[in-house]
Design a protein around this motif. Structure first.
Motif, PDB file in Angstrom:
ATOM      1  N   ASP A  25     -12.571  -5.055  24.322  1.00  0.00           N
ATOM      2  CA  ASP A  25     -11.251  -4.521  24.658  1.00  0.00           C
ATOM      3  C   ASP A  25     -10.453  -5.546  25.480  1.00  0.00           C
ATOM      4  O   ASP A  25      -9.335  -5.940  25.103  1.00  0.00           O
ATOM      5  CB  ASP A  25     -11.471  -3.209  25.437  1.00  0.00           C
ATOM      6  CG  ASP A  25     -10.188  -2.491  25.807  1.00  0.00           C
ATOM      7  OD1 ASP A  25      -9.132  -2.810  25.230  1.00  0.00           O
ATOM      8  OD2 ASP A  25     -10.242  -1.580  26.673  1.00  0.00           O
ATOM      9  N   THR A  61      -7.840  -1.727  28.278  1.00  0.00           N
ATOM     10  CA  THR A  61      -6.787  -0.833  27.788  1.00  0.00           C
ATOM     11  C   THR A  61      -7.345   0.591  27.606  1.00  0.00           C
ATOM     12  O   THR A  61      -8.416   0.925  28.122  1.00  0.00           O
ATOM     13  CB  THR A  61      -6.162  -1.356  26.470  1.00  0.00           C
ATOM     14  OG1 THR A  61      -7.074  -1.120  25.391  1.00  0.00           O
ATOM     15  CG2 THR A  61      -5.829  -2.848  26.540  1.00  0.00           C
ATOM     16  N   ASP A  62      -6.613   1.403  26.843  1.00  0.00           N
ATOM     17  CA  ASP A  62      -6.992   2.811  26.617  1.00  0.00           C
ATOM     18  C   ASP A  62      -8.418   2.971  26.078  1.00  0.00           C
ATOM     19  O   ASP A  62      -9.090   3.961  26.371  1.00  0.00           O
ATOM     20  CB  ASP A  62      -5.990   3.462  25.643  1.00  0.00           C
ATOM     21  CG  ASP A  62      -5.878   2.716  24.333  1.00  0.00           C
ATOM     22  OD1 ASP A  62      -6.058   1.480  24.310  1.00  0.00           O
ATOM     23  OD2 ASP A  62      -5.613   3.367  23.304  1.00  0.00           O
ATOM     24  N   ASP A  63      -8.892   1.983  25.315  1.00  0.00           N
ATOM     25  CA  ASP A  63     -10.231   2.073  24.716  1.00  0.00           C
ATOM     26  C   ASP A  63     -11.284   2.287  25.814  1.00  0.00           C
ATOM     27  O   ASP A  63     -12.105   3.213  25.746  1.00  0.00           O
ATOM     28  CB  ASP A  63     -10.567   0.778  23.952  1.00  0.00           C
ATOM     29  CG  ASP A  63      -9.517   0.411  22.923  1.00  0.00           C
ATOM     30  OD1 ASP A  63      -9.850   0.256  21.761  1.00  0.00           O
ATOM     31  OD2 ASP A  63      -8.320   0.289  23.284  1.00  0.00           O
ATOM     32  N   GLY A 100      -1.749   1.064  27.445  1.00  0.00           N
ATOM     33  CA  GLY A 100      -1.576   0.809  26.010  1.00  0.00           C
ATOM     34  C   GLY A 100      -2.077   1.909  25.100  1.00  0.00           C
ATOM     35  O   GLY A 100      -2.657   1.642  24.043  1.00  0.00           O
ATOM     36  N   ASP A 303      -8.049  -5.398  20.007  1.00  0.00           N
ATOM     37  CA  ASP A 303      -8.811  -4.870  21.148  1.00  0.00           C
ATOM     38  C   ASP A 303      -9.812  -3.821  20.665  1.00  0.00           C
ATOM     39  O   ASP A 303     -10.977  -3.815  21.066  1.00  0.00           O
ATOM     40  CB  ASP A 303      -7.887  -4.294  22.244  1.00  0.00           C
ATOM     41  CG  ASP A 303      -7.035  -3.144  21.772  1.00  0.00           C
ATOM     42  OD1 ASP A 303      -6.763  -3.047  20.554  1.00  0.00           O
ATOM     43  OD2 ASP A 303      -6.618  -2.316  22.609  1.00  0.00           O
ATOM     44  N   THR A 304      -9.365  -2.981  19.765  1.00  0.00           N
ATOM     45  CA  THR A 304     -10.208  -1.865  19.341  1.00  0.00           C
ATOM     46  C   THR A 304     -11.293  -2.306  18.359  1.00  0.00           C
ATOM     47  O   THR A 304     -12.441  -1.857  18.462  1.00  0.00           O
ATOM     48  CB  THR A 304      -9.307  -0.774  18.720  1.00  0.00           C
ATOM     49  OG1 THR A 304      -8.317  -0.459  19.692  1.00  0.00           O
ATOM     50  CG2 THR A 304     -10.090   0.464  18.357  1.00  0.00           C
TER      51      THR A 304
HETATM   52 MG    MG Z   1      -6.323  -0.359  23.375  1.00  0.00          MG
END
Ligand code: MG
Ligand code: RVK
Ligand code: MG
Length: 350
Positions: A25, A61-63, A100, A303-304
């Motif tokens: 990520d 990030t959100d991950d 994000g 990122d994911t």
């Molecule tokens: Mg992300």
């Protein structure tokens, strides 16, 4: 193997898997949405994996933010309380909204909060005119579930389904998260010093998806789309075994590199399996680094895809394959190790 040794091995695999999400990520995020270039990404990795020079750490990030909540839920409530998990997702988002997140999922958080979590599955069900999200947001946060339920496949599938349904109800979104959980579960069982046989590995995944892809999908002609993608993964890997080089463009054309779960989860599995062997233009002996470096080289949802491929690779190789240099460039490494150890502590080991 002696129990204590097995225990240590599994603890290292927990850390490897959770760090795999974090490092993929953090290191993939700067390339999100770009076209992908092996040359640029090789230079980037030479810098961060070379002699350490102090520089601002890469942010997660959100991950990782959402994976953290899944782990906390299992640690605080090992019987898995999904209302609690919905609360954790929302709290995490409002604490740090600028991580994000996907556009749709933010709307789900608003609705969950304004409905006071009355029916935690309702907001996600209403998205996209009732079809629900097919994004990879369910899959990207999966890591703690196959770790915790490593001894109970059925319970893993149930928990993975419900943890995803809080934000994603399209069967593509749910089944993508299940495939990611199954891949981590499979890699967790492998010897870190031996390669997975890609033919056996993909065959097993296809068999398991056969039991999952049983319903018609209203907006698709192919009702077994993940099995179709996994067959493509196997075909590409077979072609490479017979010495044909497959370009990044060909991989993206066949498997995808987008935010849709169908076009990113099988891609991550491919990155992990391919990176067990050397890849032209990726100069490292380390298969964990090779996995995330290659995933980022594909461009798109970097990122994911790197986070998902990283967590599968980390579950296979364990934390000893994750180099100090890469860790130093990412925020939250010590915290993820702590969370991973807490998760290991509450995990039932038979
Ligand atoms: Mg992300
Ligand atoms: C930004 C039409 C749909 C759809 C449907 C599209 C972060 C929408 C992470 C939506 C991950 C987007 C990623 C993402 C994770 C989904 N019809 N379009 N049925 N379902 N989409 O918002 O958590 O990067 O354009 O549910 O799955 O790093 O906004 O979020 O890459 O996919 O977002 O879906 O996203 P969401 P998510
Ligand atoms: Mg992403």
């Amino acid at each position: 193997m002696a129990a204590a040794k097995l225990d240590g091995l599994l603890k290292g695999k927990f850390r490897g898997c959770m760090l795999g999400t974090l490092l993929g990520d953090c290191l993939g995020a700067p390339f999100e949405g770009e076209a992908g270039s092996k040359v640029v990404v090789q230079k980037y990795f030479e810098k961060i994996d070379g002699p350490y020079k102090k520089s601002p750490q890469k942010r997660y990030t959100d991950d990782t933010a959402m994976m953290k909540s899944v782990a906390k839920c299992l640690i605080d409530k090992p019987s898995m309380d999904f209302k609690y998990l919905a609360n954790l997702f929302v709290k995490e988002y409002y604490n740090e909204p600028r991580r994000g997140y996907g556009a749709n999922v933010v709307e789900v958080f608003h609705k969950l909060r304004s409905s006071k979590f009355e029916d935690v599955y309702k907001p996600a069900r209403e998205q996209f005119n009732g079809t629900g999200s097919y994004g990879n947001g369910g899959a990207m946060r999966m890591a703690p579930i196959p770790l915790f339920f490593n001894n109970n496949y059925e319970a893993m599938i149930e928990a993975a389904t419900n943890a995803t349904r809080l934000t994603h109800t399209h069967s593509i979104g749910i089944n993508g998260a299940l495939l990611q959980a199954i891949a981590i579960h499979q890699s967790l069982m492998l010897d870190p010093h031996e390669k997975a046989d890609h033919q056996i590995y993909t065959k097993k995944l296809i068999e398991k998806m056969k039991a999952i892809e049983t319903e018609d999908i209203h907006d698709l002609l192919d009702h077994t789309p993940y099995q179709t993608q996994l067959k493509k993964v196997a075909e590409l890997l077979n072609l490479e075994t017979s010495k044909k080089e497959i370009s990044e463009d060909e991989v993206v054309a066949a498997l995808g590199n987008s935010i849709a779960a169908l076009h990113s989860v099988p891609t991550s599995i491919y990155c992990y399996l391919k990176a067990q062997n050397e890849i032209a233009g990726i100069e490292t002996d380390n298969p964990f680094r090779r996995t995330i470096q290659y995933a980022i080289s594909l461009g798109g949802d970097t990122d994911t895809i790197a986070a998902m491929a990283g967590s599968i690779a980390g579950a296979h190789y364990g934390e000893e394959f994750i180099g100090e240099n890469l860790r130093k460039h990412c925020e939250f490494v010590d915290e993820i190790i702590e969370i991973s150890d807490e998760l290991f502590k509450v995990t039932p080991i038979s």
